[in-house]
Design a protein around this motif. Structure first.
Motif, PDB file in Angstrom:
ATOM      1  N   SER A 118       0.886  -1.167   0.000  1.00 13.31           N
ATOM      2  CA  SER A 118       0.000   0.000   0.000  1.00 13.31           C
ATOM      3  C   SER A 118       0.923   1.215   0.000  1.00 13.31           C
ATOM      4  N   ARG A 119       0.352   2.419  -0.040  1.00  8.16           N
ATOM      5  CA  ARG A 119       1.205   3.622  -0.003  1.00  8.16           C
ATOM      6  C   ARG A 119       2.028   3.682   1.286  1.00  8.16           C
ATOM      7  N   GLY A 120       1.397   3.215   2.375  1.00  2.00           N
ATOM      8  CA  GLY A 120       2.045   3.381   3.679  1.00  2.00           C
ATOM      9  C   GLY A 120       3.007   2.279   4.060  1.00  2.00           C
ATOM     10  N   GLY A 121       2.849   1.093   3.461  1.00  2.00           N
ATOM     11  CA  GLY A 121       3.722   0.024   3.908  1.00  2.00           C
ATOM     12  C   GLY A 121       3.673  -1.177   2.989  1.00  2.00           C
ATOM     13  N   PHE A 122       4.590  -2.103   3.234  1.00  2.00           N
ATOM     14  CA  PHE A 122       4.629  -3.332   2.434  1.00  2.00           C
ATOM     15  C   PHE A 122       5.187  -4.463   3.277  1.00  2.00           C
ATOM     16  N   LEU A 123       4.871  -5.671   2.840  1.00  2.00           N
ATOM     17  CA  LEU A 123       5.513  -6.849   3.411  1.00  2.00           C
ATOM     18  C   LEU A 123       5.762  -7.825   2.274  1.00  2.00           C
ATOM     19  N   SER A 124       6.949  -8.405   2.257  1.00  4.79           N
ATOM     20  CA  SER A 124       7.368  -9.256   1.155  1.00  4.79           C
ATOM     21  C   SER A 124       7.914 -10.562   1.714  1.00  4.79           C
TER      22      SER A 124
END
Ligand SMILES: Cc1cc2nc3c(=O)[nH]c(=O)nc-3n(C[C@H](O)[C@H](O)[C@H](O)COP(=O)(O)OP(=O)(O)OC[C@H]3O[C@@H](n4cnc5c(N)ncnc54)[C@H](O)[C@@H]3O)c2cc1C
Length: 361
Positions: free
Chosen positions: A200-206
């Protein structure tokens, strides 16, 4: 020729392998009491693989790493944002993109060099250039004199600070922390030959597979400075596996790394018989996942420079000429941030092809 390498990370060990292969007398000095075992994986790109292969480590590297055939990106509702097929990269770029466990990679490098030639518990405190040699002094009272000293002592390099300077750090105002952990691959519902990321604009998880039945997740959230704030951000992403992945990850397995923007870069790497390599030479943000790749390329370039001439000063000059501008270009690419982040850049495999593979020199 005697070479002392300060720092037994990915750069110090790979440089040691290259220079020992030329018949040099190489010693590695590492401040930690053993190889670093932080719970972390790495995504390494074809440019890293090509350098590692050229250092004579193809078989070992292929054995410990997981080839990534796809990169998948989804939004918080699990709707596809992009898919990038990387299965043909070995033919196209000479090596695959891979996931690997950092400690397994370090151990492979240390064994290839010789664990007995790594002097653990040696923290460099100062270095002096003497014109035709250089001397390192360690906090345990030991000193070492070599024809060349390599500063492979990481992003906050003591050698860079003492001899060259030129770099300051300031907290990254968008993603101030990266959170990461290694978990069982069976515990997470992802393609075992792909990087799968949610943005998302605010964060990510990979999530990437890293071999030996393990997976590595990493991510950042704007404004999150603790693991609790990080986990809370994803609570509503119930159509993804993230809330479950985070709930089954033991808190003690999570590593928090503060992220800094780097201002400036070393205006030179070589000071007499002392030079820099890896993160000490080109500190960068991890958003392009290029730090280690550039480090392996340094080690190969250093070996090739010393193979091309018997003149030590000329070899150091050739090495720095080949690598300083090229790696600084990648530092600048890395400053743009992550996909959908503050600069709304392209997904990472697209950027790798466009900005690194096609353009980097
Ligand atoms: C959160 C995060 C995620 C990353 N993910 C990726 C990725 O997916 N792909 C990628 O390519 N790169 C990634 N990187 C970057 C990568 O980790 C580095 O670029 C790489 O480790 C650089 O290798 P190095 O040997 O220069 O430094 P390091 O690996 O940091 O090694 C430096 C060594 O020097 C030792 N040392 C420090 N000071 C002294 C001293 N005074 N005396 C003696 N020894 C000393 C340290 O203990 C350490 O062992 C990531 C970085 C971070 C922070």
């Amino acid at each position: 020729m005697r070479v002392g390498i300060c720092g037994g990370g990915l750069g110090g060990l790979s440089a040691a392998i290259g220079l020992a292969g030329l018949g040099f007398d190489v010693e590695v000095f590492e401040k930690s009491p053993s190889l670093r075992a932080t719970g972390a994986g790495l995504n390494l790109w074809p440019n890293a693989g090509r350098a590692i292969y050229a250092l004579g480590l193809r078989e070992q590297y292929d054995a410990i790493s997981v080839k990534l055939d796809h990169y998948f990106g989804y939004d918080p509702d699990c709707r596809p944002l992009f898919e990038h097929d990387t299965s043909a990269w070995p033919e196209k770029y000479g090596a695959p993109s891979v996931g690997v466990y950092r400690l397994t990679l370090s151990t492979m490098l240390a064994e290839a060099f010789g664990m007995d030639k790594i002097r653990f518990g040696h923290e460099l405190v100062s270095v002096e250039d003497k014109g035709d040699s250089a001397v390192c002094h360690f906090s345990n009272g030991v000193s070492y004199e070599g024809d060349v000293i390599i500063g492979a002592d990481g992003i906050y390099s003591a050698i860079r600070k003492q001899l060259i300077g030129g770099v300051t750090f300031r907290p990254n105002d968008h993603h101030a922390f990266r959170f990461r952990a290694v978990i069982d691959l069976n515990d997470v519902d992802v393609d075992p030959a792909a990087q799968t990321a949610f943005y998302s604009r605010g964060g990510f998880l990979s999530v990437i597979p890293i071999g030996d039945g393990k997976a590595y997740w990493f991510g950042s959230v704007a404004g999150a400075a603790s693991i609790d704030e990080f986990v809370a951000y994803f609570t509503s992403w119930t159509k993804t596996h993230i809330p479950r992945t985070l709930s089954i990850t033991p808190r003690e397995a999570v590593v928090e790394s503060p992220l800094f923007d780097v201002d400036g870069s070393p205006y030179k790497w070589t000071h007499g018989r002392v030079t820099l390599l890896g993160d000490s030479a080109h500190p960068m943000m991890p958003d392009m996942a290029q730090g280690a790749s550039q480090t392996f390329i340094d080690s190969l370039a250093l070996r090739n420079a010393f193979a091309s001439t018997k003149d030590i000063d000329e070899a150091l000059h050739v090495y720095e000429s080949e690598r300083r501008a090229a790696s600084n270009y990648v530092v600048k690419c890395s400053q743009k941030g992550s996909f959908l982040g503050r600069n709304n850049v392209n997904p990472i495999p697209v950027r790798y092809e466009q900005e690194i593979e096609a353009i980097a020199v």
